[in-house]
Motif scaffolding. Structure first.
Motif, PDB file in Angstrom:
ATOM      1  N   UNK A  95       7.986  -4.114  -7.046  1.00  0.00           N
ATOM      2  CA  UNK A  95       8.465  -4.994  -8.114  1.00  0.00           C
ATOM      3  C   UNK A  95       7.504  -5.097  -9.284  1.00  0.00           C
ATOM      4  N   UNK A  96       6.315  -4.479  -9.149  1.00  0.00           N
ATOM      5  CA  UNK A  96       5.333  -4.560 -10.230  1.00  0.00           C
ATOM      6  C   UNK A  96       5.705  -3.578 -11.337  1.00  0.00           C
ATOM      7  N   UNK A  97       5.155  -3.816 -12.507  1.00  0.00           N
ATOM      8  CA  UNK A  97       5.464  -2.993 -13.670  1.00  0.00           C
ATOM      9  C   UNK A  97       4.174  -2.395 -14.210  1.00  0.00           C
ATOM     10  N   UNK A  98       3.993  -1.089 -14.021  1.00  0.00           N
ATOM     11  CA  UNK A  98       2.755  -0.435 -14.446  1.00  0.00           C
ATOM     12  C   UNK A  98       2.588  -0.469 -15.961  1.00  0.00           C
ATOM     13  N   UNK A  99       3.691  -0.386 -16.677  1.00  0.00           N
ATOM     14  CA  UNK A  99       3.603  -0.430 -18.137  1.00  0.00           C
ATOM     15  C   UNK A  99       3.085  -1.779 -18.618  1.00  0.00           C
ATOM     16  N   UNK A 100       3.534  -2.869 -17.956  1.00  0.00           N
ATOM     17  CA  UNK A 100       3.069  -4.200 -18.370  1.00  0.00           C
ATOM     18  C   UNK A 100       1.594  -4.376 -18.038  1.00  0.00           C
ATOM     19  N   UNK A 101       1.124  -3.750 -16.939  1.00  0.00           N
ATOM     20  CA  UNK A 101      -0.308  -3.787 -16.611  1.00  0.00           C
ATOM     21  C   UNK A 101      -1.095  -3.113 -17.721  1.00  0.00           C
ATOM     22  N   UNK A 102      -0.597  -1.976 -18.196  1.00  0.00           N
ATOM     23  CA  UNK A 102      -1.275  -1.246 -19.269  1.00  0.00           C
ATOM     24  C   UNK A 102      -1.274  -2.049 -20.568  1.00  0.00           C
ATOM     25  N   UNK A 103      -0.158  -2.695 -20.856  1.00  0.00           N
ATOM     26  CA  UNK A 103      -0.058  -3.476 -22.090  1.00  0.00           C
ATOM     27  C   UNK A 103      -0.960  -4.710 -22.064  1.00  0.00           C
ATOM     28  N   UNK A 104      -1.296  -5.177 -20.864  1.00  0.00           N
ATOM     29  CA  UNK A 104      -2.115  -6.374 -20.738  1.00  0.00           C
ATOM     30  C   UNK A 104      -3.594  -6.145 -20.976  1.00  0.00           C
ATOM     31  N   UNK A 105      -3.994  -4.904 -21.238  1.00  0.00           N
ATOM     32  CA  UNK A 105      -5.402  -4.613 -21.490  1.00  0.00           C
ATOM     33  C   UNK A 105      -5.865  -5.208 -22.819  1.00  0.00           C
ATOM     34  N   UNK A 106      -7.133  -5.685 -22.839  1.00  0.00           N
ATOM     35  CA  UNK A 106      -7.702  -6.209 -24.087  1.00  0.00           C
ATOM     36  C   UNK A 106      -7.695  -5.137 -25.170  1.00  0.00           C
ATOM     37  N   UNK A 107      -8.003  -3.901 -24.769  1.00  0.00           N
ATOM     38  CA  UNK A 107      -7.952  -2.774 -25.688  1.00  0.00           C
ATOM     39  C   UNK A 107      -6.837  -1.852 -25.208  1.00  0.00           C
ATOM     40  N   UNK A 108      -5.662  -1.916 -25.844  1.00  0.00           N
ATOM     41  CA  UNK A 108      -4.502  -1.151 -25.362  1.00  0.00           C
ATOM     42  C   UNK A 108      -4.801   0.350 -25.257  1.00  0.00           C
ATOM     43  N   UNK A 109      -4.123   1.004 -24.317  1.00  0.00           N
ATOM     44  CA  UNK A 109      -4.265   2.444 -24.186  1.00  0.00           C
ATOM     45  C   UNK A 109      -3.654   3.154 -25.381  1.00  0.00           C
ATOM     46  N   UNK A 110      -4.250   4.267 -25.736  1.00  0.00           N
ATOM     47  CA  UNK A 110      -3.687   5.079 -26.816  1.00  0.00           C
ATOM     48  C   UNK A 110      -2.442   5.788 -26.300  1.00  0.00           C
ATOM     49  N   UNK A 111      -1.585   6.293 -27.191  1.00  0.00           N
ATOM     50  CA  UNK A 111      -0.410   7.065 -26.738  1.00  0.00           C
ATOM     51  C   UNK A 111      -0.803   8.225 -25.827  1.00  0.00           C
ATOM     52  N   UNK A 112      -1.920   8.878 -26.139  1.00  0.00           N
ATOM     53  CA  UNK A 112      -2.356   9.998 -25.306  1.00  0.00           C
ATOM     54  C   UNK A 112      -2.736   9.512 -23.905  1.00  0.00           C
ATOM     55  N   UNK A 113      -3.432   8.378 -23.831  1.00  0.00           N
ATOM     56  CA  UNK A 113      -3.814   7.829 -22.531  1.00  0.00           C
ATOM     57  C   UNK A 113      -2.587   7.388 -21.737  1.00  0.00           C
ATOM     58  N   UNK A 114      -1.622   6.782 -22.413  1.00  0.00           N
ATOM     59  CA  UNK A 114      -0.394   6.359 -21.736  1.00  0.00           C
ATOM     60  C   UNK A 114       0.339   7.556 -21.144  1.00  0.00           C
ATOM     61  N   UNK A 115       0.350   8.665 -21.892  1.00  0.00           N
ATOM     62  CA  UNK A 115       1.011   9.879 -21.415  1.00  0.00           C
ATOM     63  C   UNK A 115       0.301  10.427 -20.175  1.00  0.00           C
ATOM     64  N   UNK A 116      -1.049  10.434 -20.220  1.00  0.00           N
ATOM     65  CA  UNK A 116      -1.831  10.902 -19.069  1.00  0.00           C
ATOM     66  C   UNK A 116      -1.572  10.020 -17.855  1.00  0.00           C
ATOM     67  N   UNK A 117      -1.554   8.705 -18.098  1.00  0.00           N
ATOM     68  CA  UNK A 117      -1.324   7.753 -17.014  1.00  0.00           C
ATOM     69  C   UNK A 117       0.022   7.990 -16.351  1.00  0.00           C
ATOM     70  N   UNK A 118       1.086   8.097 -17.150  1.00  0.00           N
ATOM     71  CA  UNK A 118       2.427   8.300 -16.602  1.00  0.00           C
ATOM     72  C   UNK A 118       2.519   9.601 -15.834  1.00  0.00           C
ATOM     73  N   UNK A 119       1.932  10.655 -16.387  1.00  0.00           N
ATOM     74  CA  UNK A 119       1.976  11.964 -15.735  1.00  0.00           C
ATOM     75  C   UNK A 119       1.261  11.924 -14.387  1.00  0.00           C
ATOM     76  N   UNK A 120       0.096  11.272 -14.372  1.00  0.00           N
ATOM     77  CA  UNK A 120      -0.685  11.194 -13.140  1.00  0.00           C
ATOM     78  C   UNK A 120       0.053  10.398 -12.066  1.00  0.00           C
ATOM     79  N   UNK A 121       0.640   9.264 -12.446  1.00  0.00           N
ATOM     80  CA  UNK A 121       1.373   8.441 -11.482  1.00  0.00           C
ATOM     81  C   UNK A 121       2.584   9.173 -10.936  1.00  0.00           C
ATOM     82  N   UNK A 122       3.278   9.923 -11.802  1.00  0.00           N
ATOM     83  CA  UNK A 122       4.469  10.665 -11.358  1.00  0.00           C
ATOM     84  C   UNK A 122       4.096  11.798 -10.409  1.00  0.00           C
ATOM     85  N   UNK A 123       2.985  12.517 -10.726  1.00  0.00           N
ATOM     86  CA  UNK A 123       2.581  13.651  -9.886  1.00  0.00           C
ATOM     87  C   UNK A 123       2.016  13.199  -8.545  1.00  0.00           C
ATOM     88  N   UNK A 124       1.411  11.988  -8.518  1.00  0.00           N
ATOM     89  CA  UNK A 124       0.847  11.508  -7.260  1.00  0.00           C
ATOM     90  C   UNK A 124       1.983  11.206  -6.311  1.00  0.00           C
TER      91      UNK A 124
END
Length: 596
Positions: free
Chosen positions: A567-596
């Motif tokens: 029920x958790x939302x990984x995107x909301x965890x990323x958005x909650x960072x004091x320094x938001x992830x860059x688009x490139x970092x978000x893409x890496x994050x999504x790719x890594x989570x999907x491949x795992x």
């Protein structure tokens, strides 16, 4: 100040928590909870305290006695008792009583240490109702085991007649002798033990923190009259919700004096208003910080204009900053409230020889060929390494151990896997969690996320330490879910009912008095991984105030949420960072989570 009230409040809170965990709670508990503020303010008589204790014990003395020591907490007992817990040994703790004018438990009580042959005896001249005496004995047993080691035991216990022996029997194995006293003589408790326990070194000794605590009760020494101006001041301070906003004019009004009379009276009594107020404020702040409240919350609670003003005032008074004190409190709370974790980690077998050799391999010898030669002799660990290296996340499947280490995993990753593999081997069979392997996978995923998103921003010399903190930080989950841990089933229930990993960690702290990251240091210390790694783990207990610590917590949340909390939302965890992830970092994050 009401140190005795704080002590008995801590005892009642321990009983309430214990009853809740053993599913003994009733309407009586609600009645006691409502009276806790009056207990802490020292408004109840000893007889009324005894009635509350009897109410919570009822017919369950033996059952409660079995677990009582694990629920008592020095940090909630007040400055005097916490001061003793930081002594260098039992002898020093008892000698401290000579310098503390307040009684330990109730007015008119004294402690006397006597020596005879190879035995020592602590005489407690107690004025309490006899049904409260076992709590005094439990405190001393807890204190002495804390200072000298958990094998400490009394040789004999002498108590006044009619003491609650049902509670006392499970607490100590020492024989109990009931000694009747005449009505006009106070009750005397005598605790006999081997003299050589007196000077066993305590690893919780903290002279600096003792100095801080001493300031809080030295200010009130030698005040033996209820009508003194000092007592009137302290009672007036108690009536103000935010003491940092107290002004002399307001207190003068409360005492029905004009400012001229108020100042003159202070001079006559040789009292500094500002010194008494500052000591009062920081007695409160020390209590809150040791009890685990966040520094920002304590600052707001006391009424400071901002966090910086509180930090400045606290450091000027104590010599340390609030965060340092809170960290010490975290260590003490962990040690006292989680003895089961300590025992489980202490009783684990030593690391397998192959794993031990890998971990202790000198830096100059940390090469692919050295690791291959070590791992080749251990077919089980070799299969584990080949299996991990074959994951899609590490590229194409290796055809040899050399490829698995040199191309897919890397030397440092293999050394980390050795620790995780050992933990998994030791703790899987006795775990109430059904999928320990998946817990290990989440730790590996945390490591991969950190390296993919953030590692390039740090110097190579920092990366090894950071990688260990990321990978080993949640390792204590294996201890918490261990079947021999008294709360393992309830902790697993909290896990299954949590919405996400962060809320589970918060529940661990709030309900079980456990810092996940501090507990992980138990395993690492036993296995020779110390220094910076463990220091950073304890910093994570404070919430991780620096950017790098926030990033570590972020990677743990992402990894465990994606593998366990649907029920958790990984995107909301990323958005909650004091320094938001860059688009490139978000893409890496999504790719890594999907491949795992």
């Amino acid at each position: 100040m009401a140190y005795t009230g704080t002590f008995w409040s801590a005892v009642l809170r321990a009983l309430l928590s214990l009853r809740r965990d053993k599913q003994l709670s009733s309407l009586d508990d609600e009645q006691v909870v409502a009276l806790l503020p009056r207990v802490e303010s020292n408004e109840l008589t000893a007889e009324q305290l005894a009635e509350l204790g009897d109410l919570l014990l009822a017919e369950h003395s033996a059952l409660i006695g079995q677990s009582l020591l694990g629920y008592l907490d020095f940090n909630k007992m007040g400055a005097v008792h916490c001061y003793a817990s930081l002594s260098k040994d039992i002898r020093s703790a008892l000698q401290a009583s000579e310098n503390i004018t307040q009684a330990w438990f109730q007015p008119c009580e004294t402690l006397t240490l006597t020596l005879s042959g190879n035995s020592a005896a602590l005489l407690v001249n107690t004025s309490l109702p006899v049904s409260l005496v076992p709590f005094q004995i439990a405190f001393f047993l807890l204190l002495f085991r804390h200072l000298a080691g958990r094998d400490f035991e009394f040789q004999q216990i002498e108590v006044p007649h009619n003491a609650n022996l049902g509670l006392l029997a499970p607490i100590s194995k020492a024989p109990v002798v009931v000694v009747a006293h005449e009505q006009h003589h106070p009750g005397m408790v005598k605790l006999t033990f081997a003299e050589d326990w007196l000077d066993r070194q305590s690893f919780f000794h903290s002279p600096n923190l003792q100095q801080i605590l001493a300031r809080n009760f030295q200010q009130y020494a030698h005040q033996d009259t209820e009508n003194s101006l000092l007592i009137s001041l302290l009672k007036a301070f108690d009536s103000v919700a935010q003491p940092a906003r107290i002004r002399a004019e307001g207190i003068a009004d409360q005492l029905n004096m004009n400012m001229s009379t108020f100042r003159r009276t202070l001079r006559q009594e040789n009292i500094s208003f500002s010194a008494v107020l500052k000591s009062y404020i920081h007695e409160k702040s020390v209590h809150h910080l040791l009890s685990g409240k966040k520094v920002d919350d304590v600052s707001d609670l006391l009424g400071f204009s901002d966090r910086r003003a509180f930090d400045r005032s606290f450091k000027e008074f104590t010599g340390v900053n609030p965060g340092q004190l809170r960290q010490v409190g975290s260590r003490l709370r962990f040690q006292r409230g989680n003895q089961a974790l300590v025992e489980i980690s202490d009783n684990l077998p030593p690391l397998p020889e192959t794993i031990n050799q890998i971990i202790k391999l000198p830096e100059a010898q940390q090469t692919v060929s050295a690791l291959v030669s070590l791992i080749a002799t251990d077919p089980v660990f070799q299969a584990h390494i080949m299996g991990k290296a074959s994951r899609a996340i590490y590229g194409t499947a290796p055809i040899s151990l050399q490829q698995a280490i040199g191309r897919n995993l890397g030397v440092s990753q293999v050394r980390h896997l050795a620790v995780l593999f050992a933990a998994q081997q030791f703790l899987t069979v006795q775990s109430v969690h059904p999928d320990v392997a998946k817990l290990i996978d989440a730790m590996l995923l945390s490591h991969s996320l950190f390296n993919a998103l953030f590692a390039s921003e740090y110097a190579e010399s920092q990366r090894e330490i950071l990688n260990q903190v990321v990978m080993f930080g949640p390792l204590s989950l294996l201890l918490l879910f261990h079947a021999e841990h008294v709360a393992s089933k309830r902790i697993y229930s909290a896990w299954t009912h949590s919405d996400d990993f962060d809320s589970f960690i918060q529940q661990l702290d709030a309900e079980f008095n456990v810092c996940l990251y501090g507990a992980s240091s138990l395993l690492l210390i036993n296995w020779g991984i110390t220094s910076e790694v463990n220091q950073m783990l304890w910093q994570l207990c404070r919430g991780g105030e620096s950017q790098v610590l926030q990033r570590i917590l972020f990677c743990h949340s992402l990894a465990f949420n994606s593998l366990f909390f649907e029920n958790s939302n990984c995107d909301s965890v990323a958005e909650g960072q004091d320094k938001p992830l860059t688009p490139a970092q978000l893409s890496i994050m999504q790719s890594l989570l999907e491949r795992w």
